[in-house]
Enzyme design. Structure first.
Site, PDB file in Angstrom:
ATOM      1  N   LYS A 108      43.803  10.733  77.717  1.00 20.17           N
ATOM      2  CA  LYS A 108      44.675  11.832  78.126  1.00 20.17           C
ATOM      3  C   LYS A 108      44.800  11.793  79.638  1.00 20.17           C
ATOM      4  O   LYS A 108      43.862  11.419  80.344  1.00 20.17           O
ATOM      5  CB  LYS A 108      44.124  13.177  77.667  1.00 20.17           C
ATOM      6  CG  LYS A 108      42.750  13.485  78.255  1.00 20.17           C
ATOM      7  CD  LYS A 108      42.492  14.962  78.384  1.00 20.17           C
ATOM      8  CE  LYS A 108      41.080  15.249  78.855  1.00 20.17           C
ATOM      9  NZ  LYS A 108      40.980  16.265  79.878  1.00 20.17           N
ATOM     10  N   HIS A 167      32.945   0.649  80.894  1.00 22.65           N
ATOM     11  CA  HIS A 167      33.950  -0.173  81.588  1.00 22.65           C
ATOM     12  C   HIS A 167      33.334  -0.884  82.789  1.00 22.65           C
ATOM     13  O   HIS A 167      33.609  -2.041  83.051  1.00 22.65           O
ATOM     14  CB  HIS A 167      35.121   0.696  82.058  1.00 22.65           C
ATOM     15  CG  HIS A 167      36.162   0.900  81.004  1.00 22.65           C
ATOM     16  ND1 HIS A 167      35.967   1.724  79.928  1.00 22.65           N
ATOM     17  CD2 HIS A 167      37.400   0.362  80.852  1.00 22.65           C
ATOM     18  CE1 HIS A 167      37.049   1.695  79.167  1.00 22.65           C
ATOM     19  NE2 HIS A 167      37.928   0.879  79.694  1.00 22.65           N
TER      20      HIS A 167
HETATM   21  S1  SF4 Z   1      40.172  20.631  76.012  1.00 23.01           S
HETATM   22 FE1  SF4 Z   1      39.104  21.205  77.887  1.00 23.01          FE
HETATM   23  S2  SF4 Z   1      36.993  20.583  77.595  1.00 23.01           S
HETATM   24 FE2  SF4 Z   1      38.227  19.519  76.069  1.00 23.01          FE
HETATM   25  S3  SF4 Z   1      38.767  17.549  77.001  1.00 23.01           S
HETATM   26 FE3  SF4 Z   1      40.418  18.971  77.486  1.00 23.01          FE
HETATM   27  S4  SF4 Z   1      39.874  19.808  79.497  1.00 23.01           S
HETATM   28 FE4  SF4 Z   1      38.021  18.887  78.621  1.00 23.01          FE
END
Ligand code: SF4
Lengths: 189, 275
Positions: A108, A43
């Protein structure tokens, strides 16, 4: 308004303003077609090009960027495990790309007010993929090739072809935010 | 030396491929209890994901973490043939390379160039009685580590201050650490001791209460309060925000009440071996 549906909406890229306008927070979507990967390092490079008035190595109109840095592929795999990374690290750069015609982002975690405003203004959406479901998600990825910045390794921009990749609408073009709204519904004292 | 390297390499791979039965069981319980349909679907996906990772020997999450290595070294053990630290780092190098695990470590926190082999590990060494060597590898992802926090409370703030800090930290973390999470809390000691207590609390099998009754009570209360925040699976709203809260304590200075909250995602990875 949160829409909770059992049925899922199929969306194939490139997507139009009209496709995007119809989406509402909480809706489950299956992504199909070509999407691009990018993390903060890529980015930064894209925005630097824009700042210098140069052309980008890819056309973002109607496209979706997936925030992911996959693990290395085993010889028999198209791609390694490929779940979403935390989107907040791209917040500084995302509004510029949205203004250019980027229609969707997959990651996320929370987005900044600036990104949410840009999505409302330029008609774009933010989808959550399930963080940590990386082995499952990689099954939806049918093709993978590097299109820019190979020197960044897993952080290079990849062109992915996806089939029914499951995501959920978190921010829509009305300024809705599923993280805020969903939490309110289930919070008790 | 060779044995230590080999053991560490295997633990790095195993921890990233095979999610513990304790977490799977916690997923199954969470699935029953979750009220949000979306939340239920997410938990189902996480169970499927763990199955795929186990069946195909691939990492459950692409962020295969910082290799955090706990070593309990029996004081009668004599290690021959080189340095323990080198042996562990060599194990990490081999495990992450052979195991197709992502290399996520930069050699300098400001210059940020990838070391290319996920070394160095973060090593915590403890001397214990006996003639055994116990090694635990706990790869830790960035997403959840970034949402962890530490605070030096005033002793007068007491247990209410501790509860408030834990809840504030989880709330602030929201969707970022990939809930459902496991919350490790360290109370007491010094600044660095509290952080280590919190990290060690994450090594306890999910849902096994503290053997101190008053702390077990506190864990139960905190879990209820954390889940009442409504954050839910992936932060999209729901009743299961955390699978467990584990609290470890240590004596404190008369002037201090340190509290550390180390958040772990559902990809709660740790594997151990005794040599
Ligand atoms: S599950 Fe845990 S290690 Fe995997 S992306 Fe999410 S916070 Fe990071």
């Amino acid at each position: 308004m949160i829409v909770v549906t059992i049925t899922k909406i199929k969306l194939t890229t490139p997507i139009s303003d009209e496709d995007v306008r119809k989406l509402r927070i909480g809706q489950k979507v299956l992504l199909n077609g070509v999407i691009y990967t990018g993390r903060d390092a890529a980015h930064k490079k894209l925005v630097e090009l824009l700042n210098n008035g140069q052309e980008l190595p890819l056309d973002l109109h109607g496209q979706i960027i997936y925030y992911v840095g996959p693990s290395p592929a085993k010889p028999e795999q198209v791609i390694g495990s490929a779940g979403p990374t935390t989107s907040g690290r791209m917040d500084l750069y995302a509004p510029r790309l949205i203004a250019l015609g980027l229609k969707g982002m997959v990651g996320k975690g929370k987005r900044s007010p600036e990104v949410i405003k840009a999505m409302k203004q330029h008609k774009a959406v933010y989808f959550a993929a399930v963080g940590g479901a990386a082995a499952l998600i990689s099954k939806c990825i049918k093709q993978c090739e590097v299109v820019a910045y190979p020197e960044l390794g897993p952080e290079a921009i990849h062109r992915l072809e996806v089939e029914n990749m499951p995501v959920i609408v978190v921010n829509d073009t009305l300024g809705g935010d599923l993280y805020a709204e969903g939490t309110k519904i289930y919070a008790t004292s | 030396m060779g044995r230590i390297t080999q053991a560490v390499a295997k633990l790095c791979k195993d921890a990233n491929y095979y999610l513990g039965e304790d977490v799977i069981e916690a997923f199954n319980n969470a699935y029953e209890q979750e009220l949000s349909l979306t939340g239920k679907e997410i938990i189902e996906q996480l169970i499927k994901n763990a199955d795929i990772a186990r069946a195909e020997d691939v990492p459950m999450c692409q962020d295969t973490g910082f290799a955090v290595v706990f070593v309990e070294l029996g004081q009668d053990v004599h290690i021959v043939g080189g340095s323990l630290e080198d042996a562990i780092n060599e194990g990490v190098r081999q495990g992450y390379t052979e195991g197709y695990l992502r290399k996520s470590i930069v050699g300098h926190p400001l210059e940020r160039v990838n070391t290319g082999d996920n070394t160095p590990a973060v090593i915590h060494l403890k001397l214990v009685p006996g003639d055994q060597l116990k090694i635990t590898v706990a790869p830790k992802g960035g997403g959840s580590e970034n949402m962890s926090a530490i605070k030096m409370l005033k002793p007068a703030e007491g247990v209410d201050g501790v509860k408030k800090f834990v809840l504030d930290t989880v709330k602030e973390a929201g969707p970022n650490p990939c809930p459902p999470i496991i919350v490790g809390v360290g109370i007491g000691g010094t600044f660095e001791k509290a952080a280590l207590l919190a990290k060690e609390a994450l090594l306890r099998p999910v849902g096994v209460p503290s053997h101190k009754p008053e702390i077990a009570e506190l864990e139960k209360e905190l879990l209820k309060k954390v889940n009442n925040l409504g954050i839910g699976p992936q932060g999209l709203g729901g009743r299961i925000t955390a699978l467990a809260v584990h609290v470890n304590i240590y004596p404190a200075h008369i002037a201090s009440l340190p509290v550390a909250v180390n958040i772990n995602c559902h990809a709660s990875r740790h594997k151990e071996v005794i040599l």
